[in-house]
Design an enzyme around this catalytic site. Structure first.
Site, PDB file in Angstrom:
ATOM      1  N   ASP A  33      45.037  37.662  46.709  1.00 13.99           N
ATOM      2  CA  ASP A  33      43.788  37.184  47.085  1.00 13.99           C
ATOM      3  C   ASP A  33      43.867  36.426  47.510  1.00 13.99           C
ATOM      4  O   ASP A  33      44.577  34.749  47.128  1.00 13.99           O
ATOM      5  CB  ASP A  33      42.759  37.699  46.276  1.00 13.99           C
ATOM      6  CG  ASP A  33      41.349  37.836  46.586  1.00 13.99           C
ATOM      7  OD1 ASP A  33      41.296  38.045  48.148  1.00 13.99           O
ATOM      8  OD2 ASP A  33      40.234  37.433  46.498  1.00 13.99           O
ATOM      9  N   ASN A  58      38.840  48.074  51.089  1.00 16.62           N
ATOM     10  CA  ASN A  58      39.497  47.020  52.627  1.00 16.62           C
ATOM     11  C   ASN A  58      39.274  48.150  54.207  1.00 16.62           C
ATOM     12  O   ASN A  58      39.772  47.239  55.175  1.00 16.62           O
ATOM     13  CB  ASN A  58      40.869  46.733  52.070  1.00 16.62           C
ATOM     14  CG  ASN A  58      40.864  45.521  51.392  1.00 16.62           C
ATOM     15  OD1 ASN A  58      42.059  45.534  51.292  1.00 16.62           O
ATOM     16  ND2 ASN A  58      39.965  45.087  51.312  1.00 16.62           N
TER      17      ASN A  58
HETATM   18  C1  IPE Z   1      41.538  42.535  46.331  1.00 16.22           C
HETATM   19  O1  IPE Z   1      41.461  42.027  47.186  1.00 16.22           O
HETATM   20  C2  IPE Z   1      42.218  43.977  47.551  1.00 16.22           C
HETATM   21  C3  IPE Z   1      43.380  42.877  47.532  1.00 16.22           C
HETATM   22  C4  IPE Z   1      43.595  42.206  47.262  1.00 16.22           C
HETATM   23  C5  IPE Z   1      44.038  44.467  48.124  1.00 16.22           C
HETATM   24  P1  IPE Z   1      39.315  41.818  48.528  1.00 16.22           P
HETATM   25  O2  IPE Z   1      39.725  40.260  49.025  1.00 16.22           O
HETATM   26  O3  IPE Z   1      40.013  43.200  48.622  1.00 16.22           O
HETATM   27  O4  IPE Z   1      38.409  41.916  46.788  1.00 16.22           O
HETATM   28  P2  IPE Z   1      37.061  41.315  46.733  1.00 16.22           P
HETATM   29  O5  IPE Z   1      36.282  41.403  48.479  1.00 16.22           O
HETATM   30  O6  IPE Z   1      36.769  39.347  47.071  1.00 16.22           O
HETATM   31  O7  IPE Z   1      36.049  41.519  45.685  1.00 16.22           O
HETATM   32  C1  IPE Z   2      44.500  39.603  50.272  1.00  9.00           C
HETATM   33  O1  IPE Z   2      43.284  38.417  51.422  1.00  9.00           O
HETATM   34  C2  IPE Z   2      44.730  40.954  50.994  1.00  9.00           C
HETATM   35  C3  IPE Z   2      44.280  42.636  51.530  1.00  9.00           C
HETATM   36  C4  IPE Z   2      42.915  42.191  50.649  1.00  9.00           C
HETATM   37  C5  IPE Z   2      44.571  42.883  51.716  1.00  9.00           C
HETATM   38  P1  IPE Z   2      42.197  39.110  52.154  1.00  9.00           P
HETATM   39  O2  IPE Z   2      42.173  38.908  53.059  1.00  9.00           O
HETATM   40  O3  IPE Z   2      41.081  39.856  51.290  1.00  9.00           O
HETATM   41  O4  IPE Z   2      41.559  36.692  52.169  1.00  9.00           O
HETATM   42  P2  IPE Z   2      40.523  36.524  51.506  1.00  9.00           P
HETATM   43  O5  IPE Z   2      40.399  36.638  50.340  1.00  9.00           O
HETATM   44  O6  IPE Z   2      39.583  36.474  52.780  1.00  9.00           O
HETATM   45  O7  IPE Z   2      41.104  35.170  51.436  1.00  9.00           O
HETATM   46 MG    MG Z   3      40.142  38.418  49.246  1.00 14.43          MG
END
Ligand code: IPE
Ligand code: IPE
Ligand code: MG
Length: 239
Positions: A18, A66
């Site tokens: 993340d 996502n």
């Molecule tokens: C979890 O991260 C999913 C992945 C890393 C693929 P998210 O960024 O989607 O989760 P939330 O929205 O912070 O809970």
């Molecule tokens: C994790 O990084 C990757 C996916 C969830 C695909 P994020 O895209 O969630 O990055 P933040 O949490 O918005 O910084």
């Molecule tokens: Mg995230």
């Protein structure tokens, strides 16, 4: 990690990768630049885990939730998945890594899905490490799918409701062959599970790293593993 014995390391390591978006934002870059840099971190961590003798590495790459992101970001992530698979094919095959997936792979666009499926098949007989990509994965979605499968077995007369136990449930989960998670790492400082591996996390040790995923490197991985080897796991018993 030279001082840590291989048998003390987690057998199954699961990572919520993340913080790509925030990594990019802090640098005034588009979110996709963060995802691209995140793919480089995936390369580093897969190689490091293989070198350290971790048997199963499950990466949360794209969640069921996502899909609700802007279409341009979703498209960019799917293209990155394709590019990652193509660029890592030789490394995966040469290092005895078996690629598998969990999640609703049928929702992944065909160009990326075909590349993933090809490498899953080509790496099928490898046994040094399993690399599982969670693609369009959600823990609750996995539980719903398990409940439907078990429900069908009951209505077909193949299973009696009173014979449903933890083994039956586990065998009907997408993640059944991966086994329980020993250590779950989440980067970016968020302290939540976000619908990852709900069943397999039951007794997993949790480690939260403050850095964003693109900055998670070999030494950050070693810090997490050092923390894990120092813990005493009790599984509800007195030891
Ligand atoms: C979890 O991260 C999913 C992945 C890393 C693929 P998210 O960024 O989607 O989760 P939330 O929205 O912070 O809970
Ligand atoms: C994790 O990084 C990757 C996916 C969830 C695909 P994020 O895209 O969630 O990055 P933040 O949490 O918005 O910084
Ligand atoms: Mg995230």
């Amino acid at each position: 990690m030279n001082d840590v014995k291989c048998e003390d390391l987690p057998r199954h390591l699961a990572i919520i990768m993340d913080g790509n978006g925030r990594w990019a934002k802090m640098r005034g870059l588009p979110r996709l630049a963060g995802h691209r840099k995140g793919a480089d971190a995936v390369r580093t961590i897969v190689t490091s885990c293989r070198e350290r003798g971790i048997k199963v590495l499950t990466l949360f790459a794209f969640s069921s939730q996502n899909w609700s992101r802007p279409l341009s970001e979703v498209k960019g992530l799917m293209t990155l998945l394709y590019t990652y698979i193509k660029s890592e094919t030789a490394m995966i095959l040469d290092n005895g890594i078996r690629l598998t997936t969990i999640g609703q792979l049928d929702r992944i666009p065909v160009f990326a899905r075909a590349a993933v499926e090809e490498l899953v098949e080509a790496s099928e007989s490898n046994s040094d490490m399993t690399l599982c990509l969670s693609l369009s994965y959600g823990g609750r979605e996995e539980i719903v799918s398990m409940a439907r499968d078990i429900g069908r077995m009951c209505t077909n007369g193949k299973l009696a409701p009173e014979d449903i136990d933890a083994n039956v449930v586990e065998n009907a989960l997408w993640s059944s062959e991966l086994g329980p998670v020993d250590l779950m790492i989440r980067t970016s400082g968020e302290l939540r599970v976000s619908n990852f591996l709900l069943w397999s996390l039951a007794y997993s040790e949790l480690y939260f790293a403050d850095c964003m995923w693109p900055d998670f490197d070999e030494s950050a991985l070693d810090r997490a593993l050092q923390s894990y080897v120092k813990r005493q796991r009790r599984f509800g018993a007195v030891v």
